[in-house]
Design a protein around this motif. Structure first.
Motif, PDB file in Angstrom:
ATOM      1  N   PHE A 119       9.884  15.611  44.113  1.00 36.43           N
ATOM      2  CA  PHE A 119      10.766  16.088  43.056  1.00 36.43           C
ATOM      3  C   PHE A 119      10.184  17.349  42.432  1.00 36.43           C
ATOM      4  CE2 PHE A 119      11.321  11.539  43.322  1.00 36.43           C
ATOM      5  CZ  PHE A 119      12.693  11.377  43.286  1.00 36.43           C
ATOM      6  N   LEU A 120      11.067  18.279  42.072  1.00 38.51           N
ATOM      7  CA  LEU A 120      10.664  19.447  41.307  1.00 38.51           C
ATOM      8  C   LEU A 120      11.158  19.212  39.882  1.00 38.51           C
ATOM      9  CD1 LEU A 120       9.561  22.501  41.611  1.00 38.51           C
ATOM     10  CD2 LEU A 120      11.945  23.042  41.153  1.00 38.51           C
ATOM     11  N   ILE A 121      10.241  19.301  38.919  1.00 39.21           N
ATOM     12  CA  ILE A 121      10.580  19.050  37.524  1.00 39.21           C
ATOM     13  C   ILE A 121      10.311  20.318  36.726  1.00 39.21           C
ATOM     14  CG2 ILE A 121      10.138  17.614  35.497  1.00 39.21           C
ATOM     15  CD1 ILE A 121       9.132  15.457  37.529  1.00 39.21           C
TER      16      ILE A 121
ATOM     17  N   MET B 200      29.915  21.455  25.212  1.00 39.66           N
ATOM     18  CA  MET B 200      29.059  21.969  26.278  1.00 39.66           C
ATOM     19  C   MET B 200      27.755  22.524  25.704  1.00 39.66           C
ATOM     20  SD  MET B 200      28.525  22.453  29.475  1.00 39.66           S
ATOM     21  CE  MET B 200      30.071  22.294  30.339  1.00 39.66           C
ATOM     22  N   LEU B 201      27.836  23.291  24.623  1.00 37.41           N
ATOM     23  CA  LEU B 201      26.630  23.843  24.005  1.00 37.41           C
ATOM     24  C   LEU B 201      25.734  22.761  23.438  1.00 37.41           C
ATOM     25  CD1 LEU B 201      27.858  27.092  22.239  1.00 37.41           C
ATOM     26  CD2 LEU B 201      26.247  26.900  24.124  1.00 37.41           C
ATOM     27  N   LYS B 202      26.315  21.730  22.838  1.00 37.42           N
ATOM     28  CA  LYS B 202      25.512  20.635  22.302  1.00 37.42           C
ATOM     29  C   LYS B 202      24.769  19.922  23.432  1.00 37.42           C
ATOM     30  CE  LYS B 202      25.489  16.346  19.672  1.00 37.42           C
ATOM     31  NZ  LYS B 202      24.206  16.072  20.223  1.00 37.42           N
ATOM     32  N   TYR B 203      25.460  19.658  24.523  1.00 36.42           N
ATOM     33  CA  TYR B 203      24.828  19.016  25.677  1.00 36.42           C
ATOM     34  C   TYR B 203      23.682  19.872  26.198  1.00 36.42           C
ATOM     35  CZ  TYR B 203      24.201  17.141  30.361  1.00 36.42           C
ATOM     36  OH  TYR B 203      23.650  16.626  31.513  1.00 36.42           O
ATOM     37  N   TYR B 204      23.928  21.169  26.331  1.00 35.17           N
ATOM     38  CA  TYR B 204      22.929  22.105  26.826  1.00 35.17           C
ATOM     39  C   TYR B 204      21.706  22.145  25.912  1.00 35.17           C
ATOM     40  CZ  TYR B 204      20.921  26.688  27.946  1.00 35.17           C
ATOM     41  OH  TYR B 204      20.080  27.699  28.267  1.00 35.17           O
ATOM     42  N   LYS B 205      21.914  22.165  24.621  1.00 38.38           N
ATOM     43  CA  LYS B 205      20.804  22.222  23.657  1.00 38.38           C
ATOM     44  C   LYS B 205      19.957  20.955  23.693  1.00 38.38           C
ATOM     45  CE  LYS B 205      22.971  25.337  20.376  1.00 38.38           C
ATOM     46  NZ  LYS B 205      23.522  25.490  19.016  1.00 38.38           N
ATOM     47  N   ASP B 206      20.558  19.827  24.035  1.00 34.21           N
ATOM     48  CA  ASP B 206      19.834  18.546  24.070  1.00 34.21           C
ATOM     49  C   ASP B 206      18.959  18.390  25.311  1.00 34.21           C
ATOM     50  OD1 ASP B 206      20.899  17.828  21.646  1.00 34.21           O
ATOM     51  OD2 ASP B 206      22.456  16.527  22.495  1.00 34.21           O
ATOM     52  N   LEU B 207      19.209  19.182  26.348  1.00 34.50           N
ATOM     53  CA  LEU B 207      18.436  19.057  27.579  1.00 34.50           C
ATOM     54  C   LEU B 207      17.047  19.671  27.420  1.00 34.50           C
ATOM     55  CD1 LEU B 207      21.015  19.948  30.352  1.00 34.50           C
ATOM     56  CD2 LEU B 207      20.210  17.697  29.674  1.00 34.50           C
ATOM     57  N   ASN B 208      16.042  18.964  27.899  1.00 32.48           N
ATOM     58  CA  ASN B 208      14.672  19.466  27.870  1.00 32.48           C
ATOM     59  C   ASN B 208      14.073  19.620  29.265  1.00 32.48           C
ATOM     60  OD1 ASN B 208      14.403  19.572  25.003  1.00 32.48           O
ATOM     61  ND2 ASN B 208      14.249  17.348  25.013  1.00 32.48           N
ATOM     62  N   TYR B 209      14.642  18.918  30.240  1.00 32.76           N
ATOM     63  CA  TYR B 209      14.077  18.910  31.596  1.00 32.76           C
ATOM     64  C   TYR B 209      15.189  18.951  32.628  1.00 32.76           C
ATOM     65  CZ  TYR B 209      10.134  17.098  28.961  1.00 32.76           C
ATOM     66  OH  TYR B 209       9.138  16.942  28.027  1.00 32.76           O
ATOM     67  N   LEU B 210      14.900  19.615  33.739  1.00 34.86           N
ATOM     68  CA  LEU B 210      15.757  19.565  34.921  1.00 34.86           C
ATOM     69  C   LEU B 210      14.932  18.995  36.063  1.00 34.86           C
ATOM     70  CD1 LEU B 210      17.561  23.036  34.873  1.00 34.86           C
ATOM     71  CD2 LEU B 210      18.486  20.826  34.177  1.00 34.86           C
TER      72      LEU B 210
ATOM     73  N   ILE C 244      20.680  18.161  41.144  1.00 26.52           N
ATOM     74  CA  ILE C 244      19.991  18.624  39.946  1.00 26.52           C
ATOM     75  C   ILE C 244      20.504  17.820  38.764  1.00 26.52           C
ATOM     76  CG2 ILE C 244      19.555  20.573  38.410  1.00 26.52           C
ATOM     77  CD1 ILE C 244      20.071  22.398  40.845  1.00 26.52           C
ATOM     78  N   GLU C 245      19.574  17.183  38.059  1.00 24.49           N
ATOM     79  CA  GLU C 245      19.927  16.350  36.901  1.00 24.49           C
ATOM     80  C   GLU C 245      19.233  16.879  35.662  1.00 24.49           C
ATOM     81  OE1 GLU C 245      21.821  13.502  36.550  1.00 24.49           O
ATOM     82  OE2 GLU C 245      22.465  13.568  38.635  1.00 24.49           O
ATOM     83  N   GLY C 246      19.908  16.831  34.532  1.00 24.50           N
ATOM     84  CA  GLY C 246      19.322  17.215  33.264  1.00 24.50           C
ATOM     85  C   GLY C 246      18.883  15.983  32.488  1.00 24.50           C
ATOM     86  N   TYR C 247      17.767  16.102  31.771  1.00 22.37           N
ATOM     87  CA  TYR C 247      17.214  14.982  31.002  1.00 22.37           C
ATOM     88  C   TYR C 247      16.767  15.456  29.626  1.00 22.37           C
ATOM     89  CZ  TYR C 247      16.946  12.383  35.386  1.00 22.37           C
ATOM     90  OH  TYR C 247      17.243  11.741  36.555  1.00 22.37           O
ATOM     91  N   THR C 248      16.813  14.542  28.682  1.00 20.99           N
ATOM     92  CA  THR C 248      16.341  14.852  27.332  1.00 20.99           C
ATOM     93  C   THR C 248      14.899  14.423  27.123  1.00 20.99           C
ATOM     94  OG1 THR C 248      17.221  12.772  26.494  1.00 20.99           O
ATOM     95  CG2 THR C 248      18.635  14.716  26.307  1.00 20.99           C
TER      96      THR C 248
ATOM     97  N   PRO D 102       7.487  25.251  36.742  1.00 21.69           N
ATOM     98  CA  PRO D 102       7.812  23.892  37.157  1.00 21.69           C
ATOM     99  C   PRO D 102       6.655  23.227  37.903  1.00 21.69           C
ATOM    100  CG  PRO D 102       8.820  25.439  38.661  1.00 21.69           C
ATOM    101  CD  PRO D 102       8.154  26.261  37.572  1.00 21.69           C
ATOM    102  N   CYS D 103       6.777  21.917  38.067  1.00 22.50           N
ATOM    103  CA  CYS D 103       5.766  21.185  38.829  1.00 22.50           C
ATOM    104  C   CYS D 103       6.450  20.343  39.903  1.00 22.50           C
ATOM    105  CB  CYS D 103       4.923  20.298  37.915  1.00 22.50           C
ATOM    106  SG  CYS D 103       5.782  18.865  37.239  1.00 22.50           S
ATOM    107  N   ILE D 104       5.672  20.008  40.899  1.00 17.54           N
ATOM    108  CA  ILE D 104       6.157  19.132  41.964  1.00 17.54           C
ATOM    109  C   ILE D 104       5.441  17.800  41.837  1.00 17.54           C
ATOM    110  CG2 ILE D 104       6.188  18.735  44.464  1.00 17.54           C
ATOM    111  CD1 ILE D 104       6.755  21.673  44.824  1.00 17.54           C
TER     112      ILE D 104
END
Length: 78
Positions: A70-72, A11-21, A29-33, A58-60
């Protein structure tokens, strides 16, 4: 529920890899690297997203193809 993350370490590794929601118009809500992955899913060019995030986080963004909003959010973790 399909479980992909089975341990706290995973879970922590996945969380650390995310850069964008990204929050979609259907309230998902999706997470992206990376921005290029976002581009593939929401039909907004990664350079447009990058420019808007530089102006405000964030930006729209609105897809010209689908007309969806979309909100990024750029997230900085660890």
């Amino acid at each position: 529920m399909d479980v992909d993350l089975k341990t706290p370490t995973e879970m922590l590794k996945y969380y650390k890899d995310l850069n964008y929601l990204v929050i979609s118009p259907d309230k998902k809500i999706e997470g992206y690297t990376c921005l290029r992955d976002i581009t593939e899913d929401i039909c907004i060019d990664y350079s447009t997203i990058s420019k808007k995030l530089a102006e405000s986080n964030p930006c729209i963004c609105i897809s010209k193809i689908t007309n969806y909003v979309f909100l990024i959010i750029r997230i900085n973790v660890f």
